[in-house]
Design a protein around this motif. Structure first.
Motif, mmCIF file in Angstrom:
data_model
loop_
_atom_site.group_PDB
_atom_site.id
_atom_site.type_symbol
_atom_site.label_atom_id
_atom_site.label_comp_id
_atom_site.label_asym_id
_atom_site.label_seq_id
_atom_site.Cartn_x
_atom_site.Cartn_y
_atom_site.Cartn_z
ATOM 1 N N ALA A 1 1.174 -4.844 -3.037
ATOM 2 C CA ALA A 1 2.544 -4.430 -2.718
ATOM 3 C C ALA A 1 2.528 -3.073 -2.025
ATOM 4 O O ALA A 1 1.585 -2.291 -2.187
ATOM 5 N N PRO A 2 3.586 -2.753 -1.264
ATOM 6 C CA PRO A 2 3.699 -1.416 -0.672
ATOM 7 C C PRO A 2 3.928 -0.373 -1.766
ATOM 8 O O PRO A 2 4.803 -0.535 -2.630
ATOM 9 N N LEU A 3 3.152 0.706 -1.720
ATOM 10 C CA LEU A 3 3.219 1.767 -2.715
ATOM 11 C C LEU A 3 3.336 3.119 -2.017
ATOM 12 O O LEU A 3 2.728 3.340 -0.968
ATOM 13 N N ALA A 4 4.092 4.012 -2.608
ATOM 14 C CA ALA A 4 4.258 5.349 -2.032
ATOM 15 C C ALA A 4 4.542 6.331 -3.164
ATOM 16 O O ALA A 4 4.857 5.934 -4.295
ATOM 17 N N SER A 5 4.443 7.607 -2.863
ATOM 18 C CA SER A 5 4.773 8.622 -3.867
ATOM 19 C C SER A 5 6.292 8.786 -3.928
ATOM 20 O O SER A 5 7.000 8.543 -2.935
ATOM 21 N N GLU B 1 -1.427 -1.970 -1.231
ATOM 22 C CA GLU B 1 -2.615 -1.991 -2.067
ATOM 23 C C GLU B 1 -2.398 -2.745 -3.374
ATOM 24 O O GLU B 1 -1.282 -3.122 -3.716
ATOM 25 N N SER B 2 -3.504 -2.905 -4.092
ATOM 26 C CA SER B 2 -3.501 -3.598 -5.375
ATOM 27 C C SER B 2 -2.841 -2.747 -6.454
ATOM 28 O O SER B 2 -3.227 -1.598 -6.673
ATOM 29 N N MET B 3 -1.874 -3.330 -7.148
ATOM 30 C CA MET B 3 -1.236 -2.615 -8.247
ATOM 31 C C MET B 3 -2.149 -2.551 -9.468
ATOM 32 O O MET B 3 -1.972 -1.703 -10.335
ATOM 33 N N LEU B 4 -3.136 -3.433 -9.529
ATOM 34 C CA LEU B 4 -4.142 -3.354 -10.580
ATOM 35 C C LEU B 4 -4.951 -2.076 -10.409
ATOM 36 O O LEU B 4 -5.143 -1.311 -11.357
ATOM 37 N N LEU B 5 -5.425 -1.823 -9.200
ATOM 38 C CA LEU B 5 -6.198 -0.614 -8.949
ATOM 39 C C LEU B 5 -5.337 0.639 -9.054
ATOM 40 O O LEU B 5 -5.826 1.706 -9.426
ATOM 41 N N ALA B 6 -4.065 0.502 -8.741
ATOM 42 C CA ALA B 6 -3.156 1.654 -8.764
ATOM 43 C C ALA B 6 -2.528 1.884 -10.126
ATOM 44 O O ALA B 6 -1.655 2.747 -10.261
ATOM 45 N N SER B 7 -2.967 1.154 -11.151
ATOM 46 C CA SER B 7 -2.267 1.175 -12.440
ATOM 47 C C SER B 7 -2.178 2.575 -13.053
ATOM 48 O O SER B 7 -1.159 2.918 -13.668
ATOM 49 N N VAL B 8 -3.200 3.389 -12.914
ATOM 50 C CA VAL B 8 -3.146 4.750 -13.468
ATOM 51 C C VAL B 8 -2.123 5.582 -12.713
ATOM 52 O O VAL B 8 -1.341 6.329 -13.309
ATOM 53 N N HIS B 9 -2.114 5.465 -11.383
ATOM 54 C CA HIS B 9 -1.103 6.172 -10.583
ATOM 55 C C HIS B 9 0.299 5.716 -10.964
ATOM 56 O O HIS B 9 1.232 6.530 -11.052
ATOM 57 N N LEU B 10 0.465 4.422 -11.171
ATOM 58 C CA LEU B 10 1.783 3.900 -11.530
ATOM 59 C C LEU B 10 2.226 4.410 -12.899
ATOM 60 O O LEU B 10 3.394 4.743 -13.099
ATOM 61 N N ARG B 11 1.287 4.478 -13.824
ATOM 62 C CA ARG B 11 1.611 4.974 -15.162
ATOM 63 C C ARG B 11 1.989 6.460 -15.118
ATOM 64 O O ARG B 11 2.892 6.905 -15.828
ATOM 65 N N ARG B 12 1.301 7.222 -14.287
ATOM 66 C CA ARG B 12 1.582 8.652 -14.180
ATOM 67 C C ARG B 12 2.804 8.952 -13.327
ATOM 68 O O ARG B 12 3.351 10.051 -13.366
ATOM 69 N N GLY B 13 3.204 7.980 -12.507
ATOM 70 C CA GLY B 13 4.344 8.193 -11.623
ATOM 71 C C GLY B 13 3.983 8.833 -10.309
ATOM 72 O O GLY B 13 4.870 9.180 -9.530
ATOM 73 N N THR B 14 2.698 8.985 -10.011
ATOM 74 C CA THR B 14 2.287 9.548 -8.725
ATOM 75 C C THR B 14 2.414 8.526 -7.595
ATOM 76 O O THR B 14 2.424 8.886 -6.420
ATOM 77 N N LEU B 15 2.490 7.253 -7.953
ATOM 78 C CA LEU B 15 2.812 6.184 -7.012
ATOM 79 C C LEU B 15 3.859 5.282 -7.649
ATOM 80 O O LEU B 15 3.838 5.070 -8.872
ATOM 81 N N ILE B 16 4.761 4.738 -6.828
ATOM 82 C CA ILE B 16 5.740 3.771 -7.306
ATOM 83 C C ILE B 16 5.874 2.665 -6.270
ATOM 84 O O ILE B 16 5.609 2.873 -5.076
ATOM 85 N N PRO B 17 6.268 1.457 -6.698
ATOM 86 C CA PRO B 17 6.499 0.378 -5.733
ATOM 87 C C PRO B 17 7.683 0.725 -4.827
ATOM 88 O O PRO B 17 8.691 1.266 -5.282
ATOM 89 N N VAL B 18 7.544 0.406 -3.562
ATOM 90 C CA VAL B 18 8.626 0.669 -2.616
ATOM 91 C C VAL B 18 9.788 -0.291 -2.850
ATOM 92 O O VAL B 18 10.954 0.085 -2.707
ATOM 93 N N PHE B 19 9.464 -1.546 -3.240
ATOM 94 C CA PHE B 19 10.487 -2.576 -3.451
ATOM 95 C C PHE B 19 10.350 -3.182 -4.845
ATOM 96 O O PHE B 19 9.454 -2.814 -5.607
#
Length: 301
Positions: free
Chosen positions: A164-168, A237-255
């Motif tokens: 999915a598209p991911l951004a800060s 990118e893969s949300m599996l690989l981004a899971s730590v960023h997603l948990r910390r809030g440094t990345l969020i899904p665009v949609f």
């Protein structure tokens, strides 16, 4: 009792893996003639040819393929028996090989969790871009990326992985994005790694991206994820690989979650005899628990 010399079996495994006497001799620190002598000695004991020439290299005969499968387990048991005998502590060693992005972005941040549940297991983690060979018995499991196509190995595909598209949050605050078409005016990070690329993603959601240029391009997922987390652009990118960023809030899904594309991209592979090892089973059970605990990291969840 017809037990070949171990050095002959080691030479056989190395030639089978490298498909070359020359490369095997370099790896083993022997002359090419010495390696050839070991292979000839083994073939005389077996009573059949184990290799045949194929182009500039060597390939296994059907007998050689079967013999390689059979000795793989024996080499692994010898390695483990020696390891147990030389160990001074009651610690089981689990050797894991992984693709670099998965090892860095998913496994490494969770090692404390693994140790908390499995304090009697020492986890040794190695990362590289190559699929490792199990014939030496050194590695217990390999975590591979791509399409599952491996024969004679047990394969466990990690489910619920979405691209999915991911951004800060900072980037999205500066550049509001309301629809997939809005991304065409944004800085997009291109990664060669994901099974779903930007062009495929845009086509899936009805957006023509034929003339879109990318501001950044990387050949590894961890580089594109870090770039997006720095607020420089949007990564697919893969949300599996981004899971730590997603948990910390440094990345969020665009949609929301409807714009995530499910893939089966990461696979845990091992020989069948390794799958029965208690340390491997405990590692697989731990991964299942970790995946379930982060399953809410699907796009927009």
């Amino acid at each position: 009792m017809r037990i070949p010399p171990v050095k002959s079996i080691v030479a056989f495994e190395c030639v089978a893996r490298t498909k070359s006497v020359g490369r095997a001799s370099e790896e083993l620190g022997l002359t090419a003639s010495a390696v050839s002598h070991q292979i000839a000695n083994l073939e005389s004991i077996v009573g059949q040819a184990l290799f045949f020439r194929q182009g500039r290299g060597l390939a296994l005969t059907p007998t050689g393929e079967q013999y390689l499968r059979d000795v793989t387990g024996a080499l692994a048991e010898l390695n483990r028996a020696t390891e147990r005998a030389s160990s001074q502590a009651e610690v089981d060693i689990l050797r894991v090989h992984s693709s670099p992005s998965f090892g860095l972005m998913w496994l490494l941040p969770r090692l404390e969790s693994f140790q908390a549940d499995n304090g009697d297991i020492q986890l040794n983690l190695s990362c590289s871009y190559e699929d490792i060979s199990f014939t030496s018995g050194y590695y217990d499991i390999d975590i591979r990326y791509g399409y599952a196509h491996w024969r004679d190995l047990q394969v466990k595909t990690l489910r619920n992985e979405f691209i999915a598209p991911l951004a800060s949050p900072e980037y999205l605050a500066r550049h509001p994005i309301h629809s997939p078409a809005d991304l065409l005016a944004q800085r997009l990070v291109f990664s060669e790694t994901p099974l779903v690329q930007w062009q495929q993603w845009f086509a899936r959601f009805g957006v023509s991206s034929e003339h879109k240029a990318f501001d950044f391009s990387f050949d590894r997922s961890y580089m594109s994820l870090e770039t997006a987390a720095l607020g420089i652009g949007v990564a697919l990118e893969s949300m599996l690989l981004a899971s730590v960023h997603l948990r910390r809030g440094t990345l969020i899904p665009v949609f929301d979650h409807t714009y995530g594309v499910e893939v089966g991209a990461h696979h845990i592979v091992c020989p069948s005899q390794n799958a029965d090892l208690p340390r491997v089973q405990r590692f697989l059970d731990w991964i299942d628990r970790e995946l379930k605990s982060t399953s809410g990291n699907r796009a927009g969840a």
